[in-house]
Design a protein around this motif. Structure first.
Motif, PDB file in Angstrom:
ATOM      1  N   ARG A  36       0.847  -1.213   0.000  1.00 17.27           N
ATOM      2  CA  ARG A  36       0.000   0.000   0.000  1.00 17.27           C
ATOM      3  C   ARG A  36       0.871   1.247   0.000  1.00 17.27           C
ATOM      4  NH1 ARG A  36      -3.344  -3.124   3.343  1.00 17.27           N
ATOM      5  NH2 ARG A  36      -2.437  -2.237   5.230  1.00 17.27           N
ATOM      6  N   GLU A  37       1.952   1.198   0.776  1.00 11.14           N
ATOM      7  CA  GLU A  37       2.883   2.338   0.798  1.00 11.14           C
ATOM      8  C   GLU A  37       3.497   2.594  -0.575  1.00 11.14           C
ATOM      9  OE1 GLU A  37       5.093   2.860   5.105  1.00 11.14           O
ATOM     10  OE2 GLU A  37       5.894   1.426   3.681  1.00 11.14           O
ATOM     11  N   LEU A  38       3.846   1.494  -1.269  1.00 13.54           N
ATOM     12  CA  LEU A  38       4.480   1.643  -2.584  1.00 13.54           C
ATOM     13  C   LEU A  38       3.493   2.230  -3.593  1.00 13.54           C
ATOM     14  CD1 LEU A  38       6.438  -1.741  -2.901  1.00 13.54           C
ATOM     15  CD2 LEU A  38       7.465   0.544  -2.859  1.00 13.54           C
ATOM     16  N   GLY A  39       2.203   1.920  -3.415  1.00  9.34           N
ATOM     17  CA  GLY A  39       1.175   2.400  -4.335  1.00  9.34           C
ATOM     18  C   GLY A  39       1.095   1.537  -5.584  1.00  9.34           C
ATOM     19  N   GLY A  40       0.192   1.908  -6.498  1.00  5.06           N
ATOM     20  CA  GLY A  40      -0.003   1.133  -7.724  1.00  5.06           C
ATOM     21  C   GLY A  40      -1.008   0.016  -7.515  1.00  5.06           C
ATOM     22  N   ASP A  41      -1.195  -0.844  -8.538  1.00  2.25           N
ATOM     23  CA  ASP A  41      -2.179  -1.915  -8.402  1.00  2.25           C
ATOM     24  C   ASP A  41      -1.650  -3.291  -8.799  1.00  2.25           C
ATOM     25  OD1 ASP A  41      -1.993  -1.482 -11.080  1.00  2.25           O
ATOM     26  OD2 ASP A  41      -4.015  -0.673 -11.326  1.00  2.25           O
ATOM     27  N   ARG A  42      -0.346  -3.362  -9.058  1.00  2.25           N
ATOM     28  CA  ARG A  42       0.268  -4.668  -9.342  1.00  2.25           C
ATOM     29  C   ARG A  42       1.620  -4.719  -8.637  1.00  2.25           C
ATOM     30  NH1 ARG A  42      -0.443  -8.115 -13.796  1.00  2.25           N
ATOM     31  NH2 ARG A  42       1.754  -8.051 -14.368  1.00  2.25           N
ATOM     32  N   TRP A  43       1.811  -5.787  -7.903  1.00  2.00           N
ATOM     33  CA  TRP A  43       3.072  -5.933  -7.159  1.00  2.00           C
ATOM     34  C   TRP A  43       3.665  -7.316  -7.427  1.00  2.00           C
ATOM     35  CZ3 TRP A  43      -1.569  -4.240  -5.158  1.00  2.00           C
ATOM     36  CH2 TRP A  43      -1.619  -2.889  -4.780  1.00  2.00           C
ATOM     37  N   VAL A  44       4.955  -7.410  -7.199  1.00  2.00           N
ATOM     38  CA  VAL A  44       5.589  -8.730  -7.260  1.00  2.00           C
ATOM     39  C   VAL A  44       6.132  -9.029  -5.870  1.00  2.00           C
ATOM     40  CG1 VAL A  44       7.303 -10.164  -8.419  1.00  2.00           C
ATOM     41  CG2 VAL A  44       6.217  -8.286  -9.649  1.00  2.00           C
ATOM     42  N   VAL A  45       5.738 -10.175  -5.346  1.00  2.00           N
ATOM     43  CA  VAL A  45       6.204 -10.602  -4.026  1.00  2.00           C
ATOM     44  C   VAL A  45       7.299 -11.632  -4.255  1.00  2.00           C
ATOM     45  CG1 VAL A  45       5.563 -11.798  -1.904  1.00  2.00           C
ATOM     46  CG2 VAL A  45       3.972 -10.171  -2.968  1.00  2.00           C
ATOM     47  N   LYS A  46       8.475 -11.373  -3.689  1.00  2.00           N
ATOM     48  CA  LYS A  46       9.613 -12.236  -3.988  1.00  2.00           C
ATOM     49  C   LYS A  46      10.252 -12.778  -2.714  1.00  2.00           C
ATOM     50  CE  LYS A  46      11.822 -10.927  -7.705  1.00  2.00           C
ATOM     51  NZ  LYS A  46      12.739 -10.183  -8.611  1.00  2.00           N
ATOM     52  N   ALA A  47      10.249 -14.097  -2.588  1.00  2.00           N
ATOM     53  CA  ALA A  47      10.895 -14.744  -1.440  1.00  2.00           C
ATOM     54  C   ALA A  47      12.381 -14.415  -1.483  1.00  2.00           C
ATOM     55  CB  ALA A  47      10.702 -16.256  -1.524  1.00  2.00           C
ATOM     56  N   GLN A  48      12.934 -13.991  -0.340  1.00  2.00           N
ATOM     57  CA  GLN A  48      14.368 -13.694  -0.283  1.00  2.00           C
ATOM     58  C   GLN A  48      15.109 -14.904   0.268  1.00  2.00           C
ATOM     59  OE1 GLN A  48      15.667 -10.458  -1.533  1.00  2.00           O
ATOM     60  NE2 GLN A  48      13.699 -11.011  -2.419  1.00  2.00           N
ATOM     61  N   VAL A  49      15.724 -15.636  -0.643  1.00  2.00           N
ATOM     62  CA  VAL A  49      16.583 -16.759  -0.256  1.00  2.00           C
ATOM     63  C   VAL A  49      17.861 -16.651  -1.070  1.00  2.00           C
ATOM     64  CG1 VAL A  49      14.758 -18.379   0.426  1.00  2.00           C
ATOM     65  CG2 VAL A  49      15.488 -18.292  -1.968  1.00  2.00           C
ATOM     66  N   HIS A  50      18.931 -17.252  -0.552  1.00  2.00           N
ATOM     67  CA  HIS A  50      20.199 -17.197  -1.277  1.00  2.00           C
ATOM     68  C   HIS A  50      20.224 -18.277  -2.363  1.00  2.00           C
ATOM     69  CE1 HIS A  50      22.713 -15.042   2.063  1.00  2.00           C
ATOM     70  NE2 HIS A  50      21.724 -14.300   1.603  1.00  2.00           N
ATOM     71  N   ALA A  51      19.378 -18.112  -3.366  1.00  2.00           N
ATOM     72  CA  ALA A  51      19.363 -19.065  -4.479  1.00  2.00           C
ATOM     73  C   ALA A  51      18.558 -18.480  -5.618  1.00  2.00           C
ATOM     74  CB  ALA A  51      18.754 -20.393  -4.051  1.00  2.00           C
ATOM     75  N   GLY A  52      18.917 -18.849  -6.816  1.00  2.00           N
ATOM     76  CA  GLY A  52      18.140 -18.444  -7.979  1.00  2.00           C
ATOM     77  C   GLY A  52      17.092 -19.502  -8.293  1.00  2.00           C
ATOM     78  N   GLY A  53      16.363 -19.284  -9.384  1.00  2.00           N
ATOM     79  CA  GLY A  53      15.341 -20.246  -9.793  1.00  2.00           C
ATOM     80  C   GLY A  53      14.089 -20.176  -8.943  1.00  2.00           C
ATOM     81  N   ARG A  54      13.888 -19.021  -8.250  1.00  2.00           N
ATOM     82  CA  ARG A  54      12.733 -18.890  -7.361  1.00  2.00           C
ATOM     83  C   ARG A  54      11.435 -18.823  -8.142  1.00  2.00           C
ATOM     84  NH1 ARG A  54      14.437 -13.499  -4.904  1.00  2.00           N
ATOM     85  NH2 ARG A  54      14.921 -13.331  -7.117  1.00  2.00           N
ATOM     86  N   GLY A  55      11.499 -18.154  -9.310  1.00  2.00           N
ATOM     87  CA  GLY A  55      10.294 -17.992 -10.127  1.00  2.00           C
ATOM     88  C   GLY A  55       9.627 -19.333 -10.404  1.00  2.00           C
ATOM     89  N   LYS A  56      10.397 -20.262 -10.950  1.00  2.00           N
ATOM     90  CA  LYS A  56       9.866 -21.590 -11.307  1.00  2.00           C
ATOM     91  C   LYS A  56       9.426 -22.371 -10.079  1.00  2.00           C
ATOM     92  CE  LYS A  56      12.185 -22.461 -15.657  1.00  2.00           C
ATOM     93  NZ  LYS A  56      13.633 -22.378 -15.891  1.00  2.00           N
ATOM     94  N   ALA A  57      10.048 -22.083  -8.932  1.00  2.00           N
ATOM     95  CA  ALA A  57       9.760 -22.843  -7.714  1.00  2.00           C
ATOM     96  C   ALA A  57       8.607 -22.245  -6.911  1.00  2.00           C
ATOM     97  CB  ALA A  57      11.015 -22.905  -6.854  1.00  2.00           C
ATOM     98  N   GLY A  58       7.987 -21.182  -7.413  1.00  2.00           N
ATOM     99  CA  GLY A  58       6.862 -20.585  -6.708  1.00  2.00           C
ATOM    100  C   GLY A  58       7.257 -19.520  -5.699  1.00  2.00           C
ATOM    101  N   GLY A  59       8.486 -19.030  -5.793  1.00  2.00           N
ATOM    102  CA  GLY A  59       8.938 -18.022  -4.836  1.00  2.00           C
ATOM    103  C   GLY A  59       8.777 -16.586  -5.331  1.00  2.00           C
ATOM    104  N   VAL A  60       8.248 -16.410  -6.546  1.00  2.00           N
ATOM    105  CA  VAL A  60       8.020 -15.056  -7.090  1.00  2.00           C
ATOM    106  C   VAL A  60       6.583 -15.002  -7.597  1.00  2.00           C
ATOM    107  CG1 VAL A  60       8.692 -13.385  -8.878  1.00  2.00           C
ATOM    108  CG2 VAL A  60      10.443 -14.831  -7.815  1.00  2.00           C
ATOM    109  N   LYS A  61       5.764 -14.114  -6.998  1.00  2.54           N
ATOM    110  CA  LYS A  61       4.337 -14.090  -7.365  1.00  2.54           C
ATOM    111  C   LYS A  61       3.894 -12.671  -7.686  1.00  2.54           C
ATOM    112  CE  LYS A  61       3.168 -18.347  -5.715  1.00  2.54           C
ATOM    113  NZ  LYS A  61       2.808 -19.487  -6.519  1.00  2.54           N
ATOM    114  N   VAL A  62       3.170 -12.551  -8.783  1.00  2.90           N
ATOM    115  CA  VAL A  62       2.575 -11.256  -9.123  1.00  2.90           C
ATOM    116  C   VAL A  62       1.209 -11.184  -8.442  1.00  2.90           C
ATOM    117  CG1 VAL A  62       1.770  -9.789 -11.011  1.00  2.90           C
ATOM    118  CG2 VAL A  62       3.786 -11.244 -11.343  1.00  2.90           C
TER     119      VAL A  62
END
Ligand code: GDP
Ligand code: MN
Length: 399
Positions: A36-62
């Motif tokens: 809400r602070e950032l504003g807008g109507d579309r956000w990406v929520v990204k799990a912070q872990v020390h590894a790549g490939g989060r998108g495919k694993a369900g760690g990055v969600k719009v």
């Protein structure tokens, strides 16, 4: 040392690389509030872990509402995210990064690595962004653009323009691309990084160049020069065995076998692991106690190795030059008296003060198996472990 995406973005942003607006959260409620602070109507929520490939694993969600952010975060927080880079045990999610979503027109791969052949920083880029670099080099090797930086002069503008042209970037975007490349290069060299990866670097629908993802790895041996980077360490993302060792100044790498190794010197540690394998065993770790180890340090190493529940036998192999066999022996005896060790312990000592060391072990009255050569030590350790196994003595409780 690895850091999180949000930390890498903050660093790169300080060097002039454009990144999306974002905010960190430690709970679902906080994530929704941050959005809400950032504003807008579309956000990406990204799990912070020390590894790549989060998108495919369900760690990055719009997400398109704060309720959705909350729901997504309820699932993410506390989970072990398993990606192709984490290994099967995954990495715990304790922080998420919320960003204003960016409308993507094109995704580019951009990486800075140390190339050992040329002994230079090498830039690796590809118009096939979003894919992992391993997949790009397997599937579209011709799309990869490489440039080597001459350290005496640094990354020149003409090189950056060349990379931009090879990636087919619009003339209007060449200047921002140059700024991005030079900024990331400066961050790499000034902070003693060993890797900077921006994947994807995106061109937005409104023609901006933005780092949508960022990964940085730093040279552990140079961290003393960058206390502000050293502070970014997140132990929750490390192998607990390795972080405990690092805290105690021991050089330790956890492995999958069950023969624990306590050795001095990296070369000897490698040779010890090889010999264990040759004798039919599997090492549980690589542990180098270093030179001049005091009895206390040896005892610490013992406790560390024993805290690995997979360890079913211990092999101490010391070739003492700077080290002293009597100190090592005292350390072994001290550890065995203090800690409830119920796995076989094999000790092979050679070098400085070896006679005193042997005497200390013999006089202790402890059931220490002694060996003269490394071969003999490895065979005894593997033999004792097998014998325990056949007698059904497997697990143990360690205080
Ligand atoms: P990784 O899978 O761990 O490398 O995580 P990334 O940060 O690279 O995100 C994975 C993918 O999610 C990216 O390649 C993008 O396609 C997508 N993504 C991430 N952020 C955004 C965004 O702001 N907008 C859009 N449309 N897609 C995004
Ligand atoms: Mn990525």
């Amino acid at each position: 040392m690895d850091i999180h995406e949000y930390q890498a973005k903050e660093i790169l942003s300080g060097f002039g690389v454009a990144v999306p607006d974002g905010a960190l959260a430690y709970s679902p409620e906080q994530a929704a509030y941050r959005a809400r602070e950032l504003g807008g109507d579309r956000w990406v929520v990204k799990a912070q872990v020390h590894a790549g490939g989060r998108g495919k694993a369900g760690g990055v969600k719009v997400c398109t509402s704060d309720i959705e952010i909350n729901d997504v975060c309820e699932d993410l927080f506390g989970m072990k995210l398993v990606t192709h880079q984490t290994g099967p045990e995954g990495k715990g999610v304790y922080r998420v990064y919320v960003e204003a979503a960016v409308p993507i027109a094109r995704e580019i791969y951009l990486g800075f690595v140390l190339d050992r052949t040329t002994q230079r920083v090498m830039i690796v880029a590809s118009a096939e962004g979003g894919m992992e670099i391993e997949d790009i080099s397997a599937e579209r090797p011709d799309s990869i653009v490489r440039a080597v930086v001459e350290p005496a002069v640094g990354l020149r503008e003409f090189q950056c323009r060349q990379i931009a042209f090879k990636l087919g970037i619009d003339a209007a975007l060449v200047q921002p691309m140059v700024r991005t490349l030079q900024g990331a290069y400066r961050a790499f060299t000034e902070l003693d990084a060993t890797m900077v990866e921006i994947n994807p670097l995106v061109i937005t629908e409104d023609n901006r160049i933005i780092a949508l993802d960022a990964k940085m790895t730093f040279d552990g041996n140079a961290l003393f020069r960058h206390p502000q980077i050293a502070e970014l360490r997140d132990k929750s993302q490390e192998d607990p065995r390795e972080s405990r060792a690092a805290d105690r100044g021991l050089s330790y790498v956890g492995l999958d076998g069950n023969i624990g190794c306590i050795v001095n010197g990296a070369g000897l540690a490698m040779a010890t692991m090889d010999t264990i394998k040759l004798a039919g065993g599997e090492p549980a770790n690589f542990l180098d106690i270093g030179g001049g180890a005091t009895p206390e340090r040896v005892a610490k190493a013992f406790r560390l190795v024993l805290s690995d529940r997979n360890v079913q036998a211990i092999l101490v192999n010391i070739f003492a030059g700077i080290n002293r066999c009597d100190w090592v022996a005292e350390g072994v005896v001290q550890a065995l008296r203090e800690v409830d060790v119920d796995v076989p312990v094999v000790v092979r000592l050679a070098g400085t003060n070896v006679e005193e060391g042997q005497k200390i072990l013999a006089k202790s009255g402890l059931p220490i198996i002694r060996a003269k050569t490394l071969n003999e030590a490895a065979e005894r350790a593997v033999g004792a472990w097998r014998n325990d196994l056949s007698q059904g003595v497997r697990m143990r409780a360690v205080s």
